[in-house]
Design an enzyme around this catalytic site. Structure first.
Site, PDB file in Angstrom:
ATOM      1  CG  ASP A 212      -1.675   1.295   1.403  1.00  0.00           C
ATOM      2  OD1 ASP A 212      -2.499   1.608   0.534  1.00  0.00           O
ATOM      3  OD2 ASP A 212      -1.427   1.997   2.395  1.00  0.00           O
ATOM      4  CG  LEU A 293      -7.490   9.820   3.819  1.00  0.00           C
ATOM      5  CD1 LEU A 293      -7.380  11.123   4.592  1.00  0.00           C
ATOM      6  CD2 LEU A 293      -8.756   9.802   2.988  1.00  0.00           C
ATOM      7  NE  ARG A 294       0.851   5.500   2.988  1.00  0.00           N
ATOM      8  CZ  ARG A 294       0.810   4.630   3.981  1.00  0.00           C
ATOM      9  NH1 ARG A 294       0.012   3.581   3.883  1.00  0.00           N
ATOM     10  NH2 ARG A 294       1.538   4.790   5.049  1.00  0.00           N
ATOM     11  N   GLY A 295      -4.507   6.474  -1.343  1.00  0.00           N
ATOM     12  CA  GLY A 295      -5.027   6.344  -2.704  1.00  0.00           C
ATOM     13  C   GLY A 295      -5.487   7.687  -3.252  1.00  0.00           C
ATOM     14  CB  VAL A 298      -1.148   8.053  -4.931  1.00  0.00           C
ATOM     15  CG1 VAL A 298      -0.461   7.559  -6.200  1.00  0.00           C
ATOM     16  CG2 VAL A 298      -0.229   7.839  -3.733  1.00  0.00           C
TER      17      VAL A 298
END
Length: 374
Positions: A212, A293-295, A298
């Site tokens: 992830d 919230l990385r998605g 990015v």
């Protein structure tokens, strides 16, 4: 200095000949992900999973060779930037504050290969405690992270690397700094690099928590089309037989792509993304049940980098479409009983949220049409 050299510079070819990036056939997903991470390293690196012998290492070395030279402080082991405080070591900052004139040099962007058997000391660097105690100085032996600062760190077979080392690499890539502590002595240095990992899924997957943290995930497959396979073999054979002539032939495309990357890095700060598009990006992540919230972050960064690469200052729906699978496919929760490809799931939800359910052409084709190299 151009990324390749002309036929009138034989010494360059005698020293090194790297297969040109613009001559690589196919594998558009991988090429697009790498280019976007060069434009904005904060995307968080690329995980490349695919079959053996599909050109992963060749492509990454070609990318490093393509990039323009960078200005560094000549006597600094960390490739410190002469004026950007975020990219310079504490020692260089002190020398600047004291009014010292720093010796400058131009250097090719480093591509550091991380061997599978590397120890943490080899990766992070070591502190010589005896020298520190005897001479009262912080005696630091830099590691691979120091060498990789402002460059590319490549880990082949990253899925076979010790999880603890992968954690160290990801922490440094995310923070931009490497800290080494031993016996009460602490040393830190900048470690801002593009992290690229590759592996064969048959040899095992990374833990979801580690996977992830890679910004993008490209999947590559062995080319099945016989005509395309012949073209790839012929390209490689021609390069091996006459590297100087091959590089000279592709130099105009190399120079053009290099300039596009430089322009995109400059333009990136001015690229905007409409609020409604940002809401829809988060809606896609929410409906796919993506943790954290990385998605969201990015996708926003990758879409901006793509717009900058193509000379625009406004992100379009098409920009988002072309990066969304790369940014989300490795973040979905895996159901062992489910046979649907994760990339297809992302495309389907994206089409529903953006009202493009009937117009979801494959992400790979979209990338290939826009890179404009082959």
């Amino acid at each position: 200095m151009s990324p390749t050299a002309s036929a009138s510079s034989p010494t360059v070819f005698a020293r090194r000949a790297v297969f040109p990036f613009t001559a690589i056939v196919g594998q558009e997903e991988m090429k697009l992900a790498l280019l976007l991470n060069v434009i904005d390293p904060k995307i968080g690196g690329v995980m490349i999973m695919g079959d053996r012998g599909t050109g992963k290492s060749t492509t990454i070395r070609a990318l490093a060779d393509l990039l323009p030279e960078i200005e560094v402080v000549a006597d600094d082991p960390f490739n410190s930037h002469p004026s950007d405080s975020d990219l310079m070591s504490d020692e260089i900052k002190q020398r600047l504050e004291q009014g010292e004139s720093l010796p400058l040099a131009k250097r090719k962007v480093q591509m550091v290969d991380l061997p599978l058997g590397a120890t943490e000391d080899r990766v992070c660097g070591t502190i010589d405690i005896e020298k520190a105690l005897a001479e009262g100085v912080k005696a630091f032996e830099p590691g691979l992270l120091a060498k990789a600062n402002r460059g590319i760190l490549y880990v082949d077979e990253v899925n076979l690397l010790d999880d603890h080392l992968v954690d160290v690499l990801l922490d440094s890539a995310a923070s931009g700094w490497n800290t080494v502590e031993r016996e009460g002595i602490s040393i830190r240095h900048p470690a801002r690099f593009v992290l690229v990992g590759s592996g064969n899924p048959e040899e095992g997957e990374l833990r979801p928590q580690l996977l992830d943290r890679f910004g993008m995930h490209a999947e590559i497959r062995t080319v099945k089309d016989p005509a395309l396979r012949v073209e790839i073999v012929e390209q490689r054979s021609t390069f091996d037989q006459e590297p100087a002539l091959f590089l000279e032939k592709h130099e105009p495309q190399q120079v053009e792509l290099q300039q596009r990357l430089v322009d995109a890095q400059t333009r990136l700060k001015t690229v905007a993304i409409d609020y409604d598009l940002r809401v829809k990006i988060s809606q896609v992540c929410s409906e796919l049940d993506v943790d954290g919230l990385r998605g969201d972050l990015v996708i926003n960064r990758a879409a901006k980098a793509l717009a900058a690469f193509e000379g625009r200052t406004e992100v379009t729906v098409d920009d988002i479409r072309r990066v969304v699978v790369l940014c989300l496919r490795h973040r979905l929760r895996k159901d062992p009983l489910e046979s649907i490809d994760s990339g297809y799931k992302v495309e389907k939800v994206f089409g529903q949220v953006f009202g493009l359910a009937e117009d979801t052409s494959t992400q790979t084709n979209g990338a290939g049409q826009r890179i404009g190299m082959r």
